[in-house]
Write a protein that holds these residues in place. Structure first.
Motif, PDB file in Angstrom:
ATOM      1  N   CYS A   1      -1.726  12.888  -2.337  1.00 42.57           N
ATOM      2  CA  CYS A   1      -1.983  12.563  -0.791  1.00 42.57           C
ATOM      3  C   CYS A   1      -3.484  12.037  -0.320  1.00 42.57           C
ATOM      4  CB  CYS A   1      -1.633  13.849   0.143  1.00 42.57           C
ATOM      5  SG  CYS A   1      -0.104  14.231   0.032  1.00 42.57           S
ATOM      6  N   SER A   2      -4.307  12.343  -1.102  1.00 41.68           N
ATOM      7  CA  SER A   2      -5.857  12.046  -0.631  1.00 41.68           C
ATOM      8  C   SER A   2      -6.041  10.589  -1.215  1.00 41.68           C
ATOM      9  CB  SER A   2      -6.758  12.832  -1.652  1.00 41.68           C
ATOM     10  OG  SER A   2      -6.668  12.433  -2.885  1.00 41.68           O
ATOM     11  N   GLY A   3      -5.259   9.793  -1.899  1.00 42.51           N
ATOM     12  CA  GLY A   3      -5.814   8.537  -2.368  1.00 42.51           C
ATOM     13  C   GLY A   3      -6.221   8.513  -3.782  1.00 42.51           C
ATOM     14  N   GLY A   4      -6.969   9.672  -4.125  1.00 39.43           N
ATOM     15  CA  GLY A   4      -7.513   9.769  -5.395  1.00 39.43           C
ATOM     16  C   GLY A   4      -6.872   9.272  -6.633  1.00 39.43           C
ATOM     17  N   MET A   5      -5.644   9.178  -6.475  1.00 38.10           N
ATOM     18  CA  MET A   5      -4.623   8.991  -7.562  1.00 38.10           C
ATOM     19  C   MET A   5      -3.909   7.646  -7.459  1.00 38.10           C
ATOM     20  SD  MET A   5      -2.961  12.592  -8.568  1.00 38.10           S
ATOM     21  CE  MET A   5      -1.858  11.587  -9.873  1.00 38.10           C
ATOM     22  N   ASP A   6      -4.424   6.851  -6.293  1.00 37.19           N
ATOM     23  CA  ASP A   6      -3.696   5.519  -6.111  1.00 37.19           C
ATOM     24  C   ASP A   6      -3.153   4.738  -7.387  1.00 37.19           C
ATOM     25  OD1 ASP A   6      -3.648   6.323  -3.525  1.00 37.19           O
ATOM     26  OD2 ASP A   6      -4.867   4.542  -2.929  1.00 37.19           O
ATOM     27  N   HIS A   7      -4.164   4.700  -8.411  1.00 38.80           N
ATOM     28  CA  HIS A   7      -3.863   3.854  -9.667  1.00 38.80           C
ATOM     29  C   HIS A   7      -2.974   4.634 -10.494  1.00 38.80           C
ATOM     30  CE1 HIS A   7      -6.573   0.535  -8.549  1.00 38.80           C
ATOM     31  NE2 HIS A   7      -7.198   1.407  -7.722  1.00 38.80           N
ATOM     32  N   ALA A   8      -2.592   5.733 -10.401  1.00 36.97           N
ATOM     33  CA  ALA A   8      -1.318   6.399 -11.013  1.00 36.97           C
ATOM     34  C   ALA A   8       0.033   6.181 -10.280  1.00 36.97           C
ATOM     35  CB  ALA A   8      -1.995   7.797 -11.166  1.00 36.97           C
ATOM     36  N   THR A   9       0.153   5.172  -9.402  1.00 30.25           N
ATOM     37  CA  THR A   9       1.429   4.951  -8.872  1.00 30.25           C
ATOM     38  C   THR A   9       2.352   4.716  -9.886  1.00 30.25           C
ATOM     39  OG1 THR A   9       2.446   3.987  -6.836  1.00 30.25           O
ATOM     40  CG2 THR A   9       0.888   2.398  -8.169  1.00 30.25           C
TER      41      THR A   9
ATOM     42  N   ASN B   1       0.853  -1.420  -0.166  1.00 34.60           N
ATOM     43  CA  ASN B   1      -0.025   0.103   0.078  1.00 34.60           C
ATOM     44  C   ASN B   1       0.770   1.143   0.059  1.00 34.60           C
ATOM     45  OD1 ASN B   1      -2.648   1.327  -0.396  1.00 34.60           O
ATOM     46  ND2 ASN B   1      -2.426   1.489   1.993  1.00 34.60           N
ATOM     47  N   ILE B   2       2.023   1.173  -0.591  1.00 33.37           N
ATOM     48  CA  ILE B   2       2.923   2.309  -0.761  1.00 33.37           C
ATOM     49  C   ILE B   2       2.931   3.017  -2.139  1.00 33.37           C
ATOM     50  CG2 ILE B   2       5.151   3.133  -0.688  1.00 33.37           C
ATOM     51  CD1 ILE B   2       5.579   1.214   1.519  1.00 33.37           C
ATOM     52  N   LYS B   3       2.435   4.080  -2.081  1.00 27.59           N
ATOM     53  CA  LYS B   3       2.324   4.849  -3.646  1.00 27.59           C
ATOM     54  C   LYS B   3       3.397   5.581  -3.993  1.00 27.59           C
ATOM     55  CE  LYS B   3      -1.702   2.729  -3.353  1.00 27.59           C
ATOM     56  NZ  LYS B   3      -1.838   2.337  -2.010  1.00 27.59           N
ATOM     57  N   SER B   4       3.968   5.853  -5.201  1.00 25.24           N
ATOM     58  CA  SER B   4       4.860   6.488  -5.511  1.00 25.24           C
ATOM     59  C   SER B   4       4.549   7.370  -6.750  1.00 25.24           C
ATOM     60  CB  SER B   4       6.267   5.612  -5.855  1.00 25.24           C
ATOM     61  OG  SER B   4       7.321   6.329  -6.460  1.00 25.24           O
ATOM     62  N   PHE B   5       4.881   8.635  -6.426  1.00 24.27           N
ATOM     63  CA  PHE B   5       4.717   9.821  -7.613  1.00 24.27           C
ATOM     64  C   PHE B   5       5.787  10.634  -7.726  1.00 24.27           C
ATOM     65  CE2 PHE B   5       0.488   8.820  -5.404  1.00 24.27           C
ATOM     66  CZ  PHE B   5      -0.084   8.408  -6.422  1.00 24.27           C
ATOM     67  N   VAL B   6       6.169  11.152  -8.718  1.00 20.25           N
ATOM     68  CA  VAL B   6       6.969  12.267  -9.009  1.00 20.25           C
ATOM     69  C   VAL B   6       6.358  13.557  -9.741  1.00 20.25           C
ATOM     70  CG1 VAL B   6       9.150  13.060 -10.266  1.00 20.25           C
ATOM     71  CG2 VAL B   6       8.989  10.729  -9.239  1.00 20.25           C
ATOM     72  N   VAL B   7       6.536  14.738  -9.074  1.00 23.56           N
ATOM     73  CA  VAL B   7       6.167  15.900  -9.687  1.00 23.56           C
ATOM     74  C   VAL B   7       7.272  16.708 -10.217  1.00 23.56           C
ATOM     75  CG1 VAL B   7       5.111  18.116  -8.942  1.00 23.56           C
ATOM     76  CG2 VAL B   7       4.327  16.276  -7.877  1.00 23.56           C
ATOM     77  N   SER B   8       7.201  16.779 -11.543  1.00 22.84           N
ATOM     78  CA  SER B   8       8.421  17.428 -12.111  1.00 22.84           C
ATOM     79  C   SER B   8       8.020  18.552 -12.552  1.00 22.84           C
ATOM     80  CB  SER B   8       8.565  16.613 -13.448  1.00 22.84           C
ATOM     81  OG  SER B   8       9.699  16.893 -13.944  1.00 22.84           O
TER      82      SER B   8
ATOM     83  N   PRO C   1      -2.396  21.637  -5.371  1.00 23.20           N
ATOM     84  CA  PRO C   1      -3.698  20.815  -5.672  1.00 23.20           C
ATOM     85  C   PRO C   1      -3.327  19.456  -6.058  1.00 23.20           C
ATOM     86  CG  PRO C   1      -4.328  23.114  -6.547  1.00 23.20           C
ATOM     87  CD  PRO C   1      -2.695  22.871  -6.086  1.00 23.20           C
ATOM     88  N   LEU C   2      -2.308  19.283  -6.891  1.00 20.56           N
ATOM     89  CA  LEU C   2      -1.990  18.037  -7.456  1.00 20.56           C
ATOM     90  C   LEU C   2      -1.281  17.298  -6.049  1.00 20.56           C
ATOM     91  CD1 LEU C   2      -1.287  15.922  -9.512  1.00 20.56           C
ATOM     92  CD2 LEU C   2       0.923  17.481  -9.922  1.00 20.56           C
TER      93      LEU C   2
END
Length: 85
Positions: free
Chosen positions: A64-72, A13-20, A58-59
């Motif tokens: 952080c909200s969990g609303g993008m989990d499937h974009a991990t 349940n660890i998600k990973s994103f990069v904001v560029s 906002p992004l």
């Protein structure tokens, strides 16, 4: 790296994103703006105003909200159209 972290730790349940972000008007950027002028940066982007930290918030909140989990594993460009992947 985001994709590697997502694949390695997603089952825990660890998600990973990069904001560029592209050029963002921060305290660190003010010296560049004072030296070269805001117009120089504006000529490199598709919008009429510089990106601010408030534009990124906002992004990050959505991530952080969990609303993008499937974009991990995604890298998300926020650069006012200055470059395209």
């Amino acid at each position: 790296m985001a994709r590697s972290v997502a694949r390695s730790f997603g089952k825990q349940n660890i998600k990973s994103f990069v904001v560029s972000p592209g050029f963002t008007r921060t305290q660190m950027a003010e010296q560049f703006i004072q030296t070269y002028g805001e117009e120089r940066v504006l000529n490199e982007i598709a919008l009429n105003e510089l990106t601010t930290p408030q534009d990124l918030a906002p992004l990050v909140g959505l991530m952080c909200s969990g609303g993008m989990d499937h974009a991990t594993g995604a890298t998300i460009d926020v650069n006012a159209g200055s470059h395209i992947r």
